[in-house]
Motif scaffolding. Structure first.
Motif, short mmCIF file in Angstrom:
data_model
loop_
_atom_site.label_atom_id
_atom_site.label_comp_id
_atom_site.label_asym_id
_atom_site.label_seq_id
_atom_site.Cartn_x
_atom_site.Cartn_y
_atom_site.Cartn_z
N VAL A 1 -9.03 0.99 -3.11
CA VAL A 1 -8.76 2.40 -2.81
C VAL A 1 -9.65 2.82 -1.65
N THR A 2 -9.08 3.61 -0.73
CA THR A 2 -9.80 4.09 0.44
C THR A 2 -9.60 5.60 0.56
N GLN B 1 -13.08 -2.00 -3.22
CA GLN B 1 -12.16 -3.08 -3.55
C GLN B 1 -12.63 -3.77 -4.82
N ARG C 1 -14.49 3.02 0.85
CA ARG C 1 -13.55 2.00 0.38
C ARG C 1 -14.17 1.22 -0.78
N TRP D 1 -6.87 -4.74 -6.59
CA TRP D 1 -6.59 -3.41 -6.06
C TRP D 1 -7.72 -2.95 -5.15
N MET E 1 -5.72 9.36 1.57
CA MET E 1 -5.98 8.50 0.42
C MET E 1 -5.04 7.30 0.49
N ARG E 2 -5.60 6.10 0.34
CA ARG E 2 -4.80 4.88 0.45
C ARG E 2 -5.08 3.98 -0.75
N TYR E 3 -4.01 3.51 -1.38
CA TYR E 3 -4.11 2.62 -2.54
C TYR E 3 -3.41 1.30 -2.20
N GLU E 4 -4.11 0.18 -2.41
CA GLU E 4 -3.59 -1.13 -2.02
C GLU E 4 -3.55 -2.08 -3.22
N ALA F 1 0.83 -1.21 0.00
CA ALA F 1 0.00 0.00 0.00
C ALA F 1 0.86 1.25 0.00
#
Length: 256
Positions: A183-184, A208, A206, A181, A172-175, A153
């Motif tokens: 995104v949150t 997914q 969020r 993938w 902002m969080r990208y996993e 992440a």
């Protein structure tokens, strides 16, 4: 006598300097987002859940299923440079009770670990601050409390001080997990209630891959015993789907 005075002066300077560091530092718990400050060099911040409780209720095959879980997550942060910190996290010991069709099942185990680097970005602005976080969640936990595969992440946090009492921000969080993938986005309001009390409110969005959108609201308060120790309490509720989902807990944080 001279040696004693010298030691006393050095101790006083060290304590004063540590106090100054502590005033500029802020803990990242509670909440889904994270702050823009980094831990002072040579110091360790320990942020501990005491624990977090989550409750959900759903209908599965016309049977009501209730789930209650407890989790004691932990995060250690230490400064590597003035604006860079190392993070070591652990989802900690967990307990889960499932009740379905009158039958109760209790399981317990350990969660995953994570390692991260957080970098504060100097924006040359007195009101706006920013930080970047790179993190790897390592699937080391027991089967029922693990993500099963590592998660990579990258996240950013931007905060803007509207005035002395109110700060707005967004994380902002990208996993990426295998080829999937997520995104949150976490917009947050932080407010100062008094010299000792402060609070926050956040909305979590969020998405997914191949999953429905998840949204939730949370709010909490923090009490600073001094500039090195903080107590917190928070509650939250899921907004998406037909399944009632509630979350709450307590925590304590220390700066050593």
């Amino acid at each position: 006598m001279k040696k004693f005075l010298k030691i006393t002066m050095l101790t006083s300077i060290t304590v004063a300097s540590t106090g100054a560091f502590a005033e500029d530092f802020s803990f990242d718990r509670p909440g889904t987002g994270f702050g823009t400050s980094t831990a002072p060099v040579g110091h360790v911040a320990w942020e501990q859940g005491l624990p977090t409780v989550q409750y959900s209720k759903a209908n599965i095959n016309n049977d009501q299923q209730q789930r209650v879980s407890l989790q004691e997550d932990m995060l250690l942060r230490t400064g590597l440079t003035k604006d860079l910190e190392l993070q070591l996290g652990w989802d900690g010991p967990s307990w889960l009770r499932t009740t379905q069709n009158g039958k109760r099942t209790n399981i317990s185990g350990l969660g995953d670990m994570n390692v991260g680097l957080k970098k504060a970005i100097d924006l040359q602005d007195n009101r706006m601050s920013m930080a970047l976080l790179g993190q790897v969640t390592i699937a080391t936990g027991n089967y029922d409390f693990s993500n099963h595969d590592n998660i990579y992440a990258i996240a950013s946090s931007v905060q803007y001080a509207q005035n002395d009492l109110l700060t707005t921000g967004i994380t902002m969080r990208y996993e990426m997990q295998n080829s999937d993938w997520a995104v949150t986005a976490v917009p947050t309001l932080s407010y100062k209630l008094s010299n000792k009390w402060s609070g926050y409110s956040e909305f979590v969005y969020r998405k997914q891959e191949s999953e429905h959108i998840q949204t939730s609201l949370a709010t909490g308060v923090m009490y600073a015993l001094n500039n090195r120790m903080q107590l917190d309490a928070s509650i939250g509720a899921g907004l998406s789907g037909d399944v009632p989902d509630y979350k709450g807990g307590f925590g304590v944080s220390f700066l050593f």
